[in-house]
Design a protein around this motif. Sequence first.
Motif, PDB file in Angstrom:
ATOM      1  N   ASP A 174       0.805  -1.224   0.000  1.00 16.38           N
ATOM      2  CA  ASP A 174       0.000   0.000   0.000  1.00 16.38           C
ATOM      3  C   ASP A 174       0.839   1.275   0.000  1.00 16.38           C
ATOM      4  O   ASP A 174       0.405   2.300  -0.517  1.00 16.38           O
ATOM      5  N   LYS A 175       2.016   1.222   0.587  1.00 17.19           N
ATOM      6  CA  LYS A 175       2.831   2.432   0.748  1.00 17.19           C
ATOM      7  C   LYS A 175       3.859   2.612  -0.363  1.00 17.19           C
ATOM      8  O   LYS A 175       4.670   3.525  -0.312  1.00 17.19           O
ATOM      9  N   ARG A 176       3.805   1.772  -1.363  1.00 16.80           N
ATOM     10  CA  ARG A 176       4.787   1.837  -2.450  1.00 16.80           C
ATOM     11  C   ARG A 176       4.137   2.341  -3.731  1.00 16.80           C
ATOM     12  O   ARG A 176       2.955   2.122  -3.975  1.00 16.80           O
ATOM     13  N   ASN A 177       4.917   3.026  -4.534  1.00 21.28           N
ATOM     14  CA  ASN A 177       4.499   3.428  -5.878  1.00 21.28           C
ATOM     15  C   ASN A 177       5.181   2.493  -6.873  1.00 21.28           C
ATOM     16  O   ASN A 177       6.334   2.101  -6.688  1.00 21.28           O
ATOM     17  N   TYR A 178       4.451   2.147  -7.905  1.00 25.59           N
ATOM     18  CA  TYR A 178       4.950   1.230  -8.933  1.00 25.59           C
ATOM     19  C   TYR A 178       5.015   1.960 -10.261  1.00 25.59           C
ATOM     20  O   TYR A 178       4.114   2.725 -10.597  1.00 25.59           O
ATOM     21  N   ILE A 179       6.096   1.712 -11.004  1.00 25.14           N
ATOM     22  CA  ILE A 179       6.242   2.310 -12.325  1.00 25.14           C
ATOM     23  C   ILE A 179       6.312   1.195 -13.361  1.00 25.14           C
ATOM     24  O   ILE A 179       6.580   0.035 -13.038  1.00 25.14           O
ATOM     25  N   LEU A 180       6.027   1.555 -14.608  1.00 20.37           N
ATOM     26  CA  LEU A 180       6.112   0.568 -15.681  1.00 20.37           C
ATOM     27  C   LEU A 180       7.491  -0.071 -15.673  1.00 20.37           C
ATOM     28  O   LEU A 180       8.504   0.610 -15.520  1.00 20.37           O
ATOM     29  N   GLY A 181       7.503  -1.369 -15.806  1.00 23.83           N
ATOM     30  CA  GLY A 181       8.760  -2.111 -15.745  1.00 23.83           C
ATOM     31  C   GLY A 181       8.926  -2.852 -14.434  1.00 23.83           C
ATOM     32  O   GLY A 181       9.707  -3.793 -14.357  1.00 23.83           O
ATOM     33  N   ASP A 182       8.186  -2.434 -13.396  1.00 24.33           N
ATOM     34  CA  ASP A 182       8.231  -3.166 -12.128  1.00 24.33           C
ATOM     35  C   ASP A 182       7.578  -4.525 -12.323  1.00 24.33           C
ATOM     36  O   ASP A 182       6.451  -4.618 -12.826  1.00 24.33           O
ATOM     37  N   GLU A 183       8.286  -5.583 -11.955  1.00 29.01           N
ATOM     38  CA  GLU A 183       7.791  -6.953 -12.134  1.00 29.01           C
ATOM     39  C   GLU A 183       6.426  -7.177 -11.512  1.00 29.01           C
ATOM     40  O   GLU A 183       5.600  -7.913 -12.051  1.00 29.01           O
ATOM     41  N   GLU A 184       6.159  -6.555 -10.382  1.00 32.68           N
ATOM     42  CA  GLU A 184       4.900  -6.767  -9.671  1.00 32.68           C
ATOM     43  C   GLU A 184       3.679  -6.401 -10.523  1.00 32.68           C
ATOM     44  O   GLU A 184       2.609  -6.983 -10.362  1.00 32.68           O
ATOM     45  N   LEU A 185       3.826  -5.435 -11.412  1.00 33.02           N
ATOM     46  CA  LEU A 185       2.704  -5.028 -12.259  1.00 33.02           C
ATOM     47  C   LEU A 185       2.264  -6.132 -13.216  1.00 33.02           C
ATOM     48  O   LEU A 185       1.136  -6.120 -13.711  1.00 33.02           O
ATOM     49  N   ASN A 186       3.144  -7.103 -13.467  1.00 27.23           N
ATOM     50  CA  ASN A 186       2.778  -8.215 -14.345  1.00 27.23           C
ATOM     51  C   ASN A 186       1.650  -9.057 -13.758  1.00 27.23           C
ATOM     52  O   ASN A 186       1.031  -9.837 -14.474  1.00 27.23           O
ATOM     53  N   LEU A 187       1.380  -8.896 -12.458  1.00 25.23           N
ATOM     54  CA  LEU A 187       0.247  -9.603 -11.850  1.00 25.23           C
ATOM     55  C   LEU A 187      -1.071  -9.198 -12.501  1.00 25.23           C
ATOM     56  O   LEU A 187      -1.999 -10.006 -12.593  1.00 25.23           O
ATOM     57  N   ILE A 188      -1.184  -7.953 -12.935  1.00 21.79           N
ATOM     58  CA  ILE A 188      -2.445  -7.473 -13.497  1.00 21.79           C
ATOM     59  C   ILE A 188      -2.404  -7.333 -15.015  1.00 21.79           C
ATOM     60  O   ILE A 188      -3.456  -7.268 -15.644  1.00 21.79           O
ATOM     61  N   GLY A 189      -1.239  -7.302 -15.591  1.00 19.96           N
ATOM     62  CA  GLY A 189      -1.155  -7.210 -17.044  1.00 19.96           C
ATOM     63  C   GLY A 189       0.234  -6.787 -17.493  1.00 19.96           C
ATOM     64  O   GLY A 189       0.967  -6.155 -16.736  1.00 19.96           O
ATOM     65  N   ASP A 190       0.561  -7.143 -18.726  1.00 17.34           N
ATOM     66  CA  ASP A 190       1.858  -6.724 -19.251  1.00 17.34           C
ATOM     67  C   ASP A 190       1.804  -5.243 -19.650  1.00 17.34           C
ATOM     68  O   ASP A 190       0.763  -4.596 -19.573  1.00 17.34           O
ATOM     69  N   ARG A 191       2.928  -4.734 -20.058  1.00 21.88           N
ATOM     70  CA  ARG A 191       3.058  -3.310 -20.396  1.00 21.88           C
ATOM     71  C   ARG A 191       2.043  -2.872 -21.454  1.00 21.88           C
ATOM     72  O   ARG A 191       1.430  -1.822 -21.351  1.00 21.88           O
ATOM     73  N   ASP A 192       1.840  -3.722 -22.479  1.00 21.80           N
ATOM     74  CA  ASP A 192       0.893  -3.397 -23.554  1.00 21.80           C
ATOM     75  C   ASP A 192      -0.543  -3.376 -23.043  1.00 21.80           C
ATOM     76  O   ASP A 192      -1.333  -2.512 -23.421  1.00 21.80           O
ATOM     77  N   LYS A 193      -0.900  -4.356 -22.213  1.00 20.31           N
ATOM     78  CA  LYS A 193      -2.260  -4.413 -21.670  1.00 20.31           C
ATOM     79  C   LYS A 193      -2.542  -3.180 -20.814  1.00 20.31           C
ATOM     80  O   LYS A 193      -3.607  -2.570 -20.917  1.00 20.31           O
ATOM     81  N   LEU A 194      -1.599  -2.791 -19.974  1.00 21.79           N
ATOM     82  CA  LEU A 194      -1.775  -1.602 -19.140  1.00 21.79           C
ATOM     83  C   LEU A 194      -1.934  -0.352 -20.009  1.00 21.79           C
ATOM     84  O   LEU A 194      -2.758   0.518 -19.719  1.00 21.79           O
ATOM     85  N   ALA A 195      -1.176  -0.274 -21.105  1.00 18.31           N
ATOM     86  CA  ALA A 195      -1.294   0.870 -22.017  1.00 18.31           C
ATOM     87  C   ALA A 195      -2.668   0.902 -22.669  1.00 18.31           C
ATOM     88  O   ALA A 195      -3.275   1.973 -22.796  1.00 18.31           O
ATOM     89  N   GLN A 196      -3.180  -0.261 -23.071  1.00 19.60           N
ATOM     90  CA  GLN A 196      -4.523  -0.334 -23.662  1.00 19.60           C
ATOM     91  C   GLN A 196      -5.571   0.136 -22.661  1.00 19.60           C
ATOM     92  O   GLN A 196      -6.478   0.894 -23.010  1.00 19.60           O
ATOM     93  N   TRP A 197      -5.464  -0.334 -21.423  1.00 15.50           N
ATOM     94  CA  TRP A 197      -6.422   0.060 -20.391  1.00 15.50           C
ATOM     95  C   TRP A 197      -6.384   1.557 -20.137  1.00 15.50           C
ATOM     96  O   TRP A 197      -7.418   2.196 -19.994  1.00 15.50           O
ATOM     97  N   ARG A 198      -5.169   2.121 -20.065  1.00 14.97           N
ATOM     98  CA  ARG A 198      -5.070   3.574 -19.837  1.00 14.97           C
ATOM     99  C   ARG A 198      -5.726   4.334 -20.977  1.00 14.97           C
ATOM    100  O   ARG A 198      -6.463   5.295 -20.752  1.00 14.97           O
TER     101      ARG A 198
END
Length: 70
Positions: free
Chosen positions: A7-31
């Motif tokens: 909860d207290k951390r900020n995540y940026i593109l490229g952080d492995e943890e973000l792969n839990l919800i989607g790859d870089r392309d999927k996140l870009a599509q959602w945005r």
Amino acid sequence: MAKLFDDKRNYILGDEELNLIGDRDKLAQWRHKRMGPPFYKLGRKIVYCGADLNAWAEANRVDPNSDGAN
């Protein structure tokens, strides 16, 4: 409620943890479609707040044992 992200951390593109919800392309599509978890756009940098990611994940949680009548 399980916490998938810190909860207290900020995540940026490229952080492995973000792969839990989607790859870089999927996140870009959602945005682009204004879907997915909330994010900050700071210049060209995209930042996801851990608390926002946890809230979004919880809102999208599916309980197969639930009858769906909430």
